[in-house]
Scaffold this active site. Structure first.
Site, PDB file in Angstrom:
ATOM      1  N   LEU A   1     -80.972 -19.199  37.288  1.00  0.00           N
ATOM      2  CA  LEU A   1     -80.889 -18.743  36.128  1.00  0.00           C
ATOM      3  C   LEU A   1     -81.495 -19.808  34.788  1.00  0.00           C
ATOM      4  O   LEU A   1     -81.931 -19.534  33.946  1.00  0.00           O
ATOM      5  CB  LEU A   1     -79.737 -18.149  35.617  1.00  0.00           C
ATOM      6  CG  LEU A   1     -79.213 -16.908  36.606  1.00  0.00           C
ATOM      7  CD1 LEU A   1     -77.792 -16.550  36.402  1.00  0.00           C
ATOM      8  CD2 LEU A   1     -80.021 -15.701  36.446  1.00  0.00           C
ATOM      9  N   GLY A   2     -81.172 -20.916  35.154  1.00  0.00           N
ATOM     10  CA  GLY A   2     -81.457 -22.037  34.274  1.00  0.00           C
ATOM     11  C   GLY A   2     -80.900 -23.188  34.368  1.00  0.00           C
ATOM     12  O   GLY A   2     -80.287 -23.291  35.492  1.00  0.00           O
ATOM     13  N   GLU A   3     -81.579 -24.354  33.671  1.00  0.00           N
ATOM     14  CA  GLU A   3     -81.116 -25.558  34.101  1.00  0.00           C
ATOM     15  C   GLU A   3     -80.831 -26.326  33.126  1.00  0.00           C
ATOM     16  O   GLU A   3     -81.632 -26.412  31.932  1.00  0.00           O
ATOM     17  CB  GLU A   3     -82.281 -26.417  35.070  1.00  0.00           C
ATOM     18  CG  GLU A   3     -81.630 -27.691  35.742  1.00  0.00           C
ATOM     19  CD  GLU A   3     -82.483 -28.029  36.633  1.00  0.00           C
ATOM     20  OE1 GLU A   3     -83.484 -27.252  37.075  1.00  0.00           O
ATOM     21  OE2 GLU A   3     -82.261 -28.895  37.187  1.00  0.00           O
ATOM     22  N   GLY A   4     -79.690 -27.357  32.963  1.00  0.00           N
ATOM     23  CA  GLY A   4     -79.453 -28.125  31.806  1.00  0.00           C
ATOM     24  C   GLY A   4     -79.224 -29.539  32.194  1.00  0.00           C
ATOM     25  O   GLY A   4     -79.554 -29.869  33.363  1.00  0.00           O
ATOM     26  N   THR A   5     -78.814 -30.580  31.450  1.00  0.00           N
ATOM     27  CA  THR A   5     -78.621 -31.862  31.658  1.00  0.00           C
ATOM     28  C   THR A   5     -77.582 -31.840  32.800  1.00  0.00           C
ATOM     29  O   THR A   5     -77.792 -32.763  33.695  1.00  0.00           O
ATOM     30  CB  THR A   5     -78.447 -32.651  30.455  1.00  0.00           C
ATOM     31  OG1 THR A   5     -78.596 -32.266  29.473  1.00  0.00           O
ATOM     32  CG2 THR A   5     -79.014 -34.127  30.646  1.00  0.00           C
TER      33      THR A   5
ATOM     34  N   ALA B   1     -75.948 -29.324  34.397  1.00  0.00           N
ATOM     35  CA  ALA B   1     -75.410 -28.243  35.122  1.00  0.00           C
ATOM     36  C   ALA B   1     -76.940 -27.166  35.530  1.00  0.00           C
ATOM     37  O   ALA B   1     -77.626 -27.239  34.780  1.00  0.00           O
ATOM     38  CB  ALA B   1     -74.511 -27.396  34.509  1.00  0.00           C
TER      39      ALA B   1
ATOM     40  N   VAL C   1     -77.538 -23.267  36.634  1.00  0.00           N
ATOM     41  CA  VAL C   1     -76.859 -21.944  36.661  1.00  0.00           C
ATOM     42  C   VAL C   1     -77.607 -21.077  37.679  1.00  0.00           C
ATOM     43  O   VAL C   1     -78.791 -20.722  37.665  1.00  0.00           O
ATOM     44  CB  VAL C   1     -76.575 -21.291  35.419  1.00  0.00           C
ATOM     45  CG1 VAL C   1     -75.879 -19.987  35.834  1.00  0.00           C
ATOM     46  CG2 VAL C   1     -75.751 -22.075  34.302  1.00  0.00           C
TER      47      VAL C   1
ATOM     48  N   LYS D   1     -72.117 -21.764  38.168  1.00  0.00           N
ATOM     49  CA  LYS D   1     -72.649 -22.951  37.344  1.00  0.00           C
ATOM     50  C   LYS D   1     -72.275 -24.342  38.086  1.00  0.00           C
ATOM     51  O   LYS D   1     -71.111 -24.739  38.257  1.00  0.00           O
ATOM     52  CB  LYS D   1     -71.705 -22.916  36.169  1.00  0.00           C
ATOM     53  CG  LYS D   1     -72.164 -23.991  35.068  1.00  0.00           C
ATOM     54  CD  LYS D   1     -71.395 -23.560  33.811  1.00  0.00           C
ATOM     55  CE  LYS D   1     -71.454 -24.550  32.698  1.00  0.00           C
ATOM     56  NZ  LYS D   1     -70.949 -24.031  31.190  1.00  0.00           N
TER      57      LYS D   1
ATOM     58  N   ASP E   1     -68.673 -22.507  18.750  1.00  0.00           N
ATOM     59  CA  ASP E   1     -70.240 -22.462  19.097  1.00  0.00           C
ATOM     60  C   ASP E   1     -70.462 -21.030  19.523  1.00  0.00           C
ATOM     61  O   ASP E   1     -71.205 -20.926  20.357  1.00  0.00           O
ATOM     62  CB  ASP E   1     -70.310 -23.482  20.391  1.00  0.00           C
ATOM     63  CG  ASP E   1     -71.872 -23.721  20.390  1.00  0.00           C
ATOM     64  OD1 ASP E   1     -72.717 -23.557  19.615  1.00  0.00           O
ATOM     65  OD2 ASP E   1     -72.205 -23.859  21.648  1.00  0.00           O
TER      66      ASP E   1
END
Lengths: 524, 247
Positions: A199-203, A205, A207, A222, A314
């Protein structure tokens, strides 16, 4: 009183320690303490008052020697720790941490109690069960015993394992025993979940959408990478420690935590989309009745957090998840309870300023639950109009947008503002407040009134979540919405129905368009 | 009968083993907490992160054995983790250097070699271990803020001179901070610990508070009983005894 005198004598003896002298006790204390209390936070030594005093005096070589010894063993220890860690990680049955009901999580003392009692002491419970050998154990028994959700499917063969003398039923359930049982069912294990799409990617994690083999339900996985030198990211630590205590129909549920050596995976309930996508999918024009339902659910979730002194900090449409029933849930508690709100993430991505209140933008660190209420106002506006209220890209621009609509604050509208140095340095033009009515044509008078109560410059003037839920704007939803139990969805009430969105695009289309941009919310 | 006898022997043996542990373990924990607090001060940690570090340590050893895990390593990881939980982020390198100096006061800082990285990795690994052992429940409510409220109430009950003559606030805070040397800090409610610290400070200086219908401590903390205060107080005093044994 007699006892007190004894205690005092004892205290005076221990505080005096070895140092002889005719000092009175209070003198002793104050002489030892003066260092400590003048600046309790930053004094180099002496931070802990009485104890420290004589440590310094007579501690000396002996303790140093013993500490040296223990340190040399500590230095040798890494390898043995590595070993014990890996055995620890393999030994899933004992220590797998699984999502469990807070009430069940004892303080750990029961573990020891049950460990000793299992061998030597006959439990009266066991005796009673033996007298009743005809009873069969059903999956409901186990669900009840372990407080599992009703829709869980126990693995084949799991039920057969239970005879009546099985450890699960013959004595009070200890935390360890519960963990073992949950682990045997499949909680806390990566195999229990099937990864579907990314579903997505961050620094920190990534998902994934996934499916639980236990319930057949969709889940959001996650996956937090742990190869970073810094260990577990603090946002993850805070998010998990908070979410474990938050059980509410409008807060995303953390089902399970899975550890492996390289990663930490948080298993959340899956919701179809976030509010941002929902807005996109219905052509930025949500049915006004649904706006009301979403706003109410947002307030309901927030009220629950605020009652427990948890701030979200947030809030933004990307952090509000919505499922097909129209249930809205707060997600991403990574910044909750953070004392400072960063403007940049670790990866230097900018944290959005659009939903941040003016007092925080002007540097205030003295805030409370009202910090979230400004964001609620911005989201309310965005749902009603289809566009963000204050889309500033810098602090200066963000404040400029705010003052342009609400008027540049003066000493009358915001006492103390004229002595705020940052405010002075920006030197904004003097805007007159504009009427909110002109900007929100789809909102009725009650709606505009609520919006204006949310968009107050000063935190203390902003309406609180609980009060906002009772605002006339929501009267048409009925009294019963206010008194629902925490974990019951408002859609459990018959009178609450989601309206069909006329402009809603079909799911297949929206998914192909938005699958990459979605779920920023679950990333760090 | 015979089985019963052998069971009771086993129980007694277990008890015997327990009692030596009961005597020795608190001493070890006392020393390690003194280490946490001292390195914490040197690292410039504020009171609350320091308290969190101690609570993490005590909670860990409530359910883990000292025979299995090296307490000083757990302590170092607890400091590191407390920094993350309370948002006073500390670098592993600083923690290692300060701890190294604690154990080897005369030596140079560690070289950045394999040994150093190994040590850092074990701190990071052990942090995960603590998280798992505590089931990720790592945000705690500390007694400090309750103490502050109680102090304000008590001050209003006393006349100004009586208040300024005696360092009640300082002593109560010192007692509270000292309580983190033992597991007393995780076995009682934060309100109770704060109240008892204040109670002990008042008793120490013989300060009498005016007595109305209820005792002052019933006014500020309705649910505590005299017996609870005395239990906590004697546990606190035991810690001061422990200090003499742990030099």
């Amino acid at each position: 009183m007699d006892r007190m005198r004894k205690i005092k004598r004892q205290l005076s003896l221990t505080l005096r320690g070895g140092n002889s002298g005719d000092k009175t006790m209070s003198e002793t204390i104050s002489s030892q303490d003066t260092g400590a209390h003048s600046d309790s936070e930053a004094m180099p030594v002496g931070g802990s008052g009485g104890l420290r005093g004589s440590v310094r005096g007579s501690g000396g070589s002996f303790s140093m020697h013993s500490l040296l010894q223990s340190y040399s063993s500590a230095l040798r220890r890494p390898r043995s720790l590595g070993r014990s860690l890996s055995s620890y990680l393999n030994h899933t049955t004992r220590l797998e941490i699984v999502h469990e009901d807070v009430k069940m999580g004892s303080d750990g003392e029961s573990d020891q109690a049950s460990a000793t009692s299992s061998d030597e002491v006959h439990s009266p419970v066991r005796v009673r069960l033996r007298n009743n050998p005809g009873r069969k154990i059903s999956s409901e028994d186990i669900n009840k015993r372990l407080s599992l959700p009703a829709d869980i499917r126990l693995p084949d063969g799991y039920l057969e394992k239970f005879s009546l003398n099985s450890p699960l039923f013959d004595k009070p359930l200890s935390r360890r025993l519960r963990r073992v049982s949950l682990s045997e069912i499949g909680f806390g294990k990566l195999e229990t979940y099937v990864k579907l799409d990314k579903l997505g990617e961050g620094t920190y994690a990534t998902v994934y959408k996934g499916r639980s083999k236990l319930t057949d339900n969709l889940v959001a996985l996650k996956e937090i990478r742990l190869e970073h030198e810094e260990g577990a990211p603090c946002t993850a630590i805070r998010e998990v420690s908070l979410l474990k205590d938050l059980k509410h129909a409008n807060i995303v549920t953390l089902h399970d935590i899975i550890h492996t050596q390289k990663s930490l995976t948080l298993v959340f309930e899956y919701l179809d989309k976030d509010l941002k996508q929902y807005l996109d999918d219905c052509g930025n024009s949500i049915h006004m009745h649904n706006v009301k339902l979403f706003l109410f659910q947002l307030l309901r979730g927030l009220n629950y957090c605020h009652r427990r002194k948890v701030l979200h900090r947030d809030l933004k449409p990307q952090n509000l998840l919505i499922n097909e029933r129209g249930e809205l849930k707060l997600a991403d508690f990574g910044l909750a309870r953070a004392k400072s709100i960063p403007t940049k993430t670790y990866s230097n991505e900018v944290v959005t300023l659009w939903y941040r209140p003016p007092d925080i933008l002007l540097g205030s660190t003295d805030y409370s639950t009202q910090i979230d209420m400004w964001g609620v106002g911005c989201i309310f506006y965005e749902m009603s109009t289809g566009r963000p209220l204050f889309p500033g890209s810098t602090v200066e621009e963000e404040l400029h947008f705010i003052f342009k609509l609400l008027g540049t604050p003066t000493e009358e509208t915001w006492p103390g503002i004229t002595s705020n140095e940052e405010f002075i340095s920006y030197n904004y033009p003097r805007y007159r407040p504009d009427s909110l009515h002109n900007h929100t044509p789809r909102l009725d008078n009650d709606g505009v009134d609520l919006l204006s109560k949310l968009l107050q410059f000063e935190g203390k003037k902003r309406i609180a979540a609980e009060e906002a839920m009772r605002h006339p704007y929501f009267h048409c939803l009925g009294e019963r919405t206010i008194t629902l139990p925490d974990t019951t969805s408002i859609f459990a009430l018959q009178e609450i129905q989601l309206e069909k969105e006329p402009g809603m695009r079909t799911n297949s289309l929206s998914e192909s368009v938005n699958s990459i941009s979605q779920r920023q919310s679950l990333l760090f | 009968m015979s089985t019963q006898a052998s069971t009771s022997v086993a129980v007694n043996e277990a008890r015997g083993r327990r009692s030596t542990e009961d005597v020795e373990n608190p001493k070890i924990h006392f020393r390690v907490c003194r280490f946490i607090i001292e390195t914490g001060v040197k690292l410039g940690m504020r009171s609350v992160p320091m308290a969190t570090a101690c609570v993490l340590y005590h909670r860990f050893f409530q359910s883990a054995s000292l025979q299995v895990y090296e307490p000083y390593l757990v302590a170092m990881s607890a400091i590191y983790l407390a920094g993350k939980v309370e948002e006073q982020h500390l670098r592993t390198r600083d923690i290692i250097n300060v701890c190294h100096r604690y154990f080897h006061p005369d030596s140079e800082a560690l070289e950045l070699d394999g040994k150093f990285w190994e040590l850092r990795d074990s701190i990071v690994q052990c942090e995960l271990l603590i998280l798992r052992q505590l089931n990720f429940q790592v945000s705690f409510e500390h007694p400090h803020r309750y103490l502050l409220h109680y102090l304000l109430s008590v001050r209003s009950l006393l006349n100004r001179h009586a208040w300024s003559r005696t360092p009640i606030a300082e002593t109560a805070l010192a007692v509270l901070k000292d309580s983190y040397h033992g597991s007393v800090c995780v076995r009682h409610k934060p309100q109770h610990l704060a109240l008892t610290s204040l109670y002990l400070a008042l008793q120490t200086y013989g300060v009498q508070l005016p007595r109305g219908e209820r005792e002052w401590w019933q006014v500020v903390c309705a649910e505590i009983t005299k017996a609870q205060i005395e239990t906590i107080m004697s546990e606190l005093l035991q810690l001061y005894d422990m200090e003499a044994k742990c030099t």
